[in-house]
Design a protein around this motif. Sequence first.
Motif, PDB file in Angstrom:
ATOM      1  N   LEU A   6       0.838  -1.195   0.000  1.00 57.90           N
ATOM      2  CA  LEU A   6       0.000   0.000   0.000  1.00 57.90           C
ATOM      3  C   LEU A   6       0.875   1.247   0.000  1.00 57.90           C
ATOM      4  CD1 LEU A   6      -1.255  -2.079   2.494  1.00 57.90           C
ATOM      5  CD2 LEU A   6      -3.193  -0.725   1.782  1.00 57.90           C
ATOM      6  N   ILE A   7       0.505   2.209  -0.814  1.00 52.72           N
ATOM      7  CA  ILE A   7       1.150   3.520  -0.818  1.00 52.72           C
ATOM      8  C   ILE A   7       0.026   4.546  -0.738  1.00 52.72           C
ATOM      9  CG2 ILE A   7       2.369   5.218  -2.243  1.00 52.72           C
ATOM     10  CD1 ILE A   7       4.445   3.348  -1.862  1.00 52.72           C
ATOM     11  N   GLU A   8       0.112   5.450   0.218  1.00 56.46           N
ATOM     12  CA  GLU A   8      -0.892   6.506   0.333  1.00 56.46           C
ATOM     13  C   GLU A   8      -0.217   7.853   0.110  1.00 56.46           C
ATOM     14  OE1 GLU A   8      -4.698   6.886   2.961  1.00 56.46           O
ATOM     15  OE2 GLU A   8      -2.926   7.351   4.168  1.00 56.46           O
ATOM     16  N   THR A   9      -0.784   8.639  -0.794  1.00 56.34           N
ATOM     17  CA  THR A   9      -0.237   9.953  -1.113  1.00 56.34           C
ATOM     18  C   THR A   9      -1.315  11.011  -0.966  1.00 56.34           C
ATOM     19  OG1 THR A   9      -0.817   9.834  -3.460  1.00 56.34           O
ATOM     20  CG2 THR A   9       1.345   8.965  -2.828  1.00 56.34           C
ATOM     21  N   ARG A  10      -0.875  12.242  -0.916  1.00 57.24           N
ATOM     22  CA  ARG A  10      -1.804  13.361  -0.974  1.00 57.24           C
ATOM     23  C   ARG A  10      -1.782  13.836  -2.422  1.00 57.24           C
ATOM     24  NH1 ARG A  10      -4.299  15.391   2.866  1.00 57.24           N
ATOM     25  NH2 ARG A  10      -2.808  14.842   4.469  1.00 57.24           N
ATOM     26  N   THR A  13      -2.292  12.671  -8.783  1.00 59.95           N
ATOM     27  CA  THR A  13      -1.154  12.615  -9.699  1.00 59.95           C
ATOM     28  C   THR A  13       0.035  11.913  -9.054  1.00 59.95           C
ATOM     29  OG1 THR A  13      -1.903  14.673 -10.697  1.00 59.95           O
ATOM     30  CG2 THR A  13       0.349  13.998 -11.171  1.00 59.95           C
ATOM     31  N   ALA A  14       0.291  12.194  -7.798  1.00 61.61           N
ATOM     32  CA  ALA A  14       1.397  11.532  -7.088  1.00 61.61           C
ATOM     33  C   ALA A  14       1.139  10.037  -6.962  1.00 61.61           C
ATOM     34  CB  ALA A  14       1.577  12.158  -5.705  1.00 61.61           C
ATOM     35  N   ALA A  15      -0.106   9.641  -6.726  1.00 68.12           N
ATOM     36  CA  ALA A  15      -0.444   8.226  -6.610  1.00 68.12           C
ATOM     37  C   ALA A  15      -0.257   7.508  -7.941  1.00 68.12           C
ATOM     38  CB  ALA A  15      -1.886   8.064  -6.118  1.00 68.12           C
ATOM     39  N   ILE A  16      -0.654   8.150  -9.026  1.00 67.88           N
ATOM     40  CA  ILE A  16      -0.495   7.541 -10.348  1.00 67.88           C
ATOM     41  C   ILE A  16       0.974   7.414 -10.707  1.00 67.88           C
ATOM     42  CG2 ILE A  16      -0.898   7.912 -12.818  1.00 67.88           C
ATOM     43  CD1 ILE A  16      -3.658   9.054 -12.001  1.00 67.88           C
ATOM     44  N   GLU A  17       1.768   8.413 -10.389  1.00 70.23           N
ATOM     45  CA  GLU A  17       3.209   8.349 -10.641  1.00 70.23           C
ATOM     46  C   GLU A  17       3.838   7.215  -9.838  1.00 70.23           C
ATOM     47  OE1 GLU A  17       6.633   8.863 -12.360  1.00 70.23           O
ATOM     48  OE2 GLU A  17       4.995  10.225 -12.868  1.00 70.23           O
ATOM     49  N   ALA A  18       3.435   7.067  -8.571  1.00 71.20           N
ATOM     50  CA  ALA A  18       3.959   5.982  -7.741  1.00 71.20           C
ATOM     51  C   ALA A  18       3.553   4.627  -8.320  1.00 71.20           C
ATOM     52  CB  ALA A  18       3.449   6.124  -6.307  1.00 71.20           C
ATOM     53  N   LEU A  19       2.301   4.488  -8.738  1.00 72.30           N
ATOM     54  CA  LEU A  19       1.829   3.228  -9.315  1.00 72.30           C
ATOM     55  C   LEU A  19       2.589   2.884 -10.591  1.00 72.30           C
ATOM     56  CD1 LEU A  19      -0.043   0.807  -9.575  1.00 72.30           C
ATOM     57  CD2 LEU A  19      -1.726   2.335 -10.646  1.00 72.30           C
ATOM     58  N   ASP A  20       2.789   3.848 -11.453  1.00 72.03           N
ATOM     59  CA  ASP A  20       3.527   3.618 -12.691  1.00 72.03           C
ATOM     60  C   ASP A  20       4.942   3.119 -12.395  1.00 72.03           C
ATOM     61  OD1 ASP A  20       3.895   3.830 -15.625  1.00 72.03           O
ATOM     62  OD2 ASP A  20       5.279   5.450 -15.068  1.00 72.03           O
ATOM     63  N   SER A  21       5.606   3.762 -11.463  1.00 70.45           N
ATOM     64  CA  SER A  21       6.970   3.365 -11.102  1.00 70.45           C
ATOM     65  C   SER A  21       7.009   1.978 -10.472  1.00 70.45           C
ATOM     66  CB  SER A  21       7.576   4.387 -10.136  1.00 70.45           C
ATOM     67  OG  SER A  21       7.685   5.632 -10.765  1.00 70.45           O
ATOM     68  N   THR A  66       6.269  14.541  -8.878  1.00 71.92           N
ATOM     69  CA  THR A  66       5.101  15.385  -9.122  1.00 71.92           C
ATOM     70  C   THR A  66       4.914  16.424  -8.030  1.00 71.92           C
ATOM     71  OG1 THR A  66       3.634  13.889  -7.934  1.00 71.92           O
ATOM     72  CG2 THR A  66       3.913  13.496 -10.295  1.00 71.92           C
ATOM     73  N   GLY A  67       5.784  16.412  -7.042  1.00 70.21           N
ATOM     74  CA  GLY A  67       5.640  17.346  -5.929  1.00 70.21           C
ATOM     75  C   GLY A  67       4.614  16.884  -4.916  1.00 70.21           C
ATOM     76  N   GLY A  68       4.192  15.616  -5.031  1.00 67.29           N
ATOM     77  CA  GLY A  68       3.199  15.073  -4.108  1.00 67.29           C
ATOM     78  C   GLY A  68       3.807  14.739  -2.762  1.00 67.29           C
ATOM     79  N   GLU A  69       2.940  14.366  -1.841  1.00 65.73           N
ATOM     80  CA  GLU A  69       3.370  14.049  -0.483  1.00 65.73           C
ATOM     81  C   GLU A  69       3.074  12.587  -0.175  1.00 65.73           C
ATOM     82  OE1 GLU A  69       1.870  15.051   4.050  1.00 65.73           O
ATOM     83  OE2 GLU A  69       1.200  16.303   2.404  1.00 65.73           O
ATOM     84  N   LEU A  70       4.068  11.858   0.291  1.00 65.31           N
ATOM     85  CA  LEU A  70       3.872  10.485   0.746  1.00 65.31           C
ATOM     86  C   LEU A  70       3.300  10.533   2.153  1.00 65.31           C
ATOM     87  CD1 LEU A  70       4.318   7.413   0.340  1.00 65.31           C
ATOM     88  CD2 LEU A  70       6.506   7.739   1.498  1.00 65.31           C
ATOM     89  N   VAL A  71       2.168   9.911   2.362  1.00 61.72           N
ATOM     90  CA  VAL A  71       1.547   9.878   3.678  1.00 61.72           C
ATOM     91  C   VAL A  71       1.952   8.608   4.408  1.00 61.72           C
ATOM     92  CG1 VAL A  71      -0.654   9.841   4.921  1.00 61.72           C
ATOM     93  CG2 VAL A  71      -0.384  11.291   2.893  1.00 61.72           C
ATOM     94  N   SER A  72       1.893   7.473   3.710  1.00 60.13           N
ATOM     95  CA  SER A  72       2.301   6.221   4.342  1.00 60.13           C
ATOM     96  C   SER A  72       2.543   5.146   3.304  1.00 60.13           C
ATOM     97  CB  SER A  72       1.252   5.802   5.376  1.00 60.13           C
ATOM     98  OG  SER A  72       0.447   4.784   4.981  1.00 60.13           O
ATOM     99  N   ALA A  73       3.282   4.122   3.704  1.00 60.05           N
ATOM    100  CA  ALA A  73       3.568   2.976   2.836  1.00 60.05           C
ATOM    101  C   ALA A  73       3.685   1.746   3.722  1.00 60.05           C
ATOM    102  CB  ALA A  73       4.864   3.201   2.067  1.00 60.05           C
ATOM    103  N   ASN A  74       3.210   0.604   3.201  1.00 55.77           N
ATOM    104  CA  ASN A  74       3.252  -0.611   3.998  1.00 55.77           C
ATOM    105  C   ASN A  74       3.241  -1.834   3.094  1.00 55.77           C
ATOM    106  OD1 ASN A  74       3.280  -2.124   6.362  1.00 55.77           O
ATOM    107  ND2 ASN A  74       1.058  -2.168   6.537  1.00 55.77           N
ATOM    108  N   VAL A  75       3.875  -2.913   3.569  1.00 55.01           N
ATOM    109  CA  VAL A  75       3.845  -4.202   2.896  1.00 55.01           C
ATOM    110  C   VAL A  75       3.282  -5.211   3.895  1.00 55.01           C
ATOM    111  CG1 VAL A  75       5.209  -6.056   1.864  1.00 55.01           C
ATOM    112  CG2 VAL A  75       5.815  -3.673   1.431  1.00 55.01           C
ATOM    113  N   ILE A  76       2.288  -5.976   3.457  1.00 53.04           N
ATOM    114  CA  ILE A  76       1.720  -7.032   4.284  1.00 53.04           C
ATOM    115  C   ILE A  76       2.080  -8.355   3.605  1.00 53.04           C
ATOM    116  CG2 ILE A  76      -0.377  -7.999   5.291  1.00 53.04           C
ATOM    117  CD1 ILE A  76      -1.628  -5.181   4.983  1.00 53.04           C
TER     118      ILE A  76
END
Length: 87
Positions: A6-10, A13-21, A66-76
């Motif tokens: 899981l990756i949570e962004t504010r 656009t930042a979420a889509i960039e993270a998903l693409d990467s 994209t200048g976005g903000e990472l709120v949280s990230a986790n691996v289960i």
Amino acid sequence: MKAIGLIETRGLTAAIEALDSMAKAANVSLVDLKRVGSGLVTVIIEGDVAAVAAAVEVGKTAHTMTGGELVSANVIPRPHSELRKIL
């Protein structure tokens, strides 16, 4: 059993960039993209544990393009079967 990342962004656009990467970095699949509210967007991926861990690490830095903000990230690593019901 597959792992969940899981990756949570504010910002979308930042979420889509993270998903693409993440998708380019490892063999992972998109489970869902949830708009939580107040600009928060959560990207949920799945794959084997090593691939998901690598993808999340890449996604944690990709949002910065994209200048976005990472709120949280986790691996289960081995999510309980009940968890899959809410995803």
